[in-house]
Write an enzyme that holds these catalytic residues in place. Sequence first.
Site: not given
Ligand code: 3PG
Ligand code: MG
Length: 399
Positions: A41, A206, A356, A380
């Site tokens: 990232r 999940k 990620g 996400g």
């Molecule tokens: C992730 O790792 O999916 C993003 O950096 C967002 O992080 P978060 O899910 O803690 O908002």
């Molecule tokens: Mg996340």
Amino acid sequence: MSIRTLDDLLAEGVSGRRVLVRADLNVPLDKQTGAITDDGRIRAVLPTLGALVEAGAKVVVCSHLGRPKGAPDPQFSLGPVAGRLGELLGAPVHFATDTVGDSARSTVADLADGQVALLENLRFNAGETSKDEAERGAFADQLAAFGDAYVDDAFGAVHRKHASVFDVPARLPHVAGRLVLREVEVLSKLTGDPERPYVVVLGGSKVSDKLAVIEALLPTVDRLLIGGGMCFTFLKAQGLEVGTSLLEKDMVETCRNLLERSGGKIMLPVDVVVADAFAPDAAHDTVRVDGIPSHRLGLDVGPETVAGFSAALSQAKTIFWNGPMGVFEMPAFAAGTRGIAEAITKADAFSVVGGGDSAAAVRALGLDESSFGHISTGGGASLEYLEGKTLPGIAALEN
Ligand code: 3PG
Ligand code: MG
């Protein structure tokens, strides 16, 4: 889409101007040592940062890391990330030890043209993630004071309605950075008119996290291959016993319903690797899915499943993959994820790895990143994009 881009901003000229860049530098850290285990990232925002540096901007970078609870928490400091970012940029990164306090103000004020600063973790401030518009707005005012323009290059966070993502662009001239543009360009190919067959592989633990995307994808995809911890809830829905495997009891009925409506598109594992315990050295065997012993838990998909999934992937023209097939961090349970990843690289298809975690898996398994069409930095975020949801960070750029 009426989004202005980094090139538009560069064309205006940014020399001597302060440019606030929201990045997603939320990298995985080693639990024991705190070292950065995957810097993908950080690398992903270099094109945007490099262009701004070259153009002589004063570059102020901000990001979250982990999920601290609105107050400083040393284990989530961006300090180590500042060091790594400096190495990759080939120039020191001036690190502010707070986000909008004295350190941040003086760090930003002292920046020379072409220099880069990184502010401390945005989530050390309750205003960043607050549901209260006024509280978020007050924090956004403080952040916006550090920039004459705003660049969103935090694709991994565009699905969050947070101050730095949603409220700051309302306060400053704003553009999308190179990473955000590329991610949206690629993902829009999947929601548009993907070349067929379009095969999606979903893993991870999940079902509840993936339910919305499964619902959204079912009508569009030609095949949906399901592995990872969540496959056991589907297997249970088929009437099979899953031993002590991960199981979301309250999702069994939903899975049964999905299977009924899927028109045969959903493919589930036919064999799994079961172990005595969730441990790297646990005794384990491969069994058919109708023979999972009551005292053992499934930690990976088996070789016949890999073969079946690979055959489906070899036909594909478009592939999206999110979520590991097993506990790939433990070598004994990595073969499923590796096998599927290899099948994706061999397919004559446009492939997108979302997430990620899946992206980190590709690198952790030593696979060649360039043999995938695109590796998204958003987990996400990419799922919510495919669900067709409005992403607050993108909406805020559209003005
Ligand atoms: C992730 O790792 O999916 C993003 O950096 C967002 O992080 P978060 O899910 O803690 O908002
Ligand atoms: Mg996340």
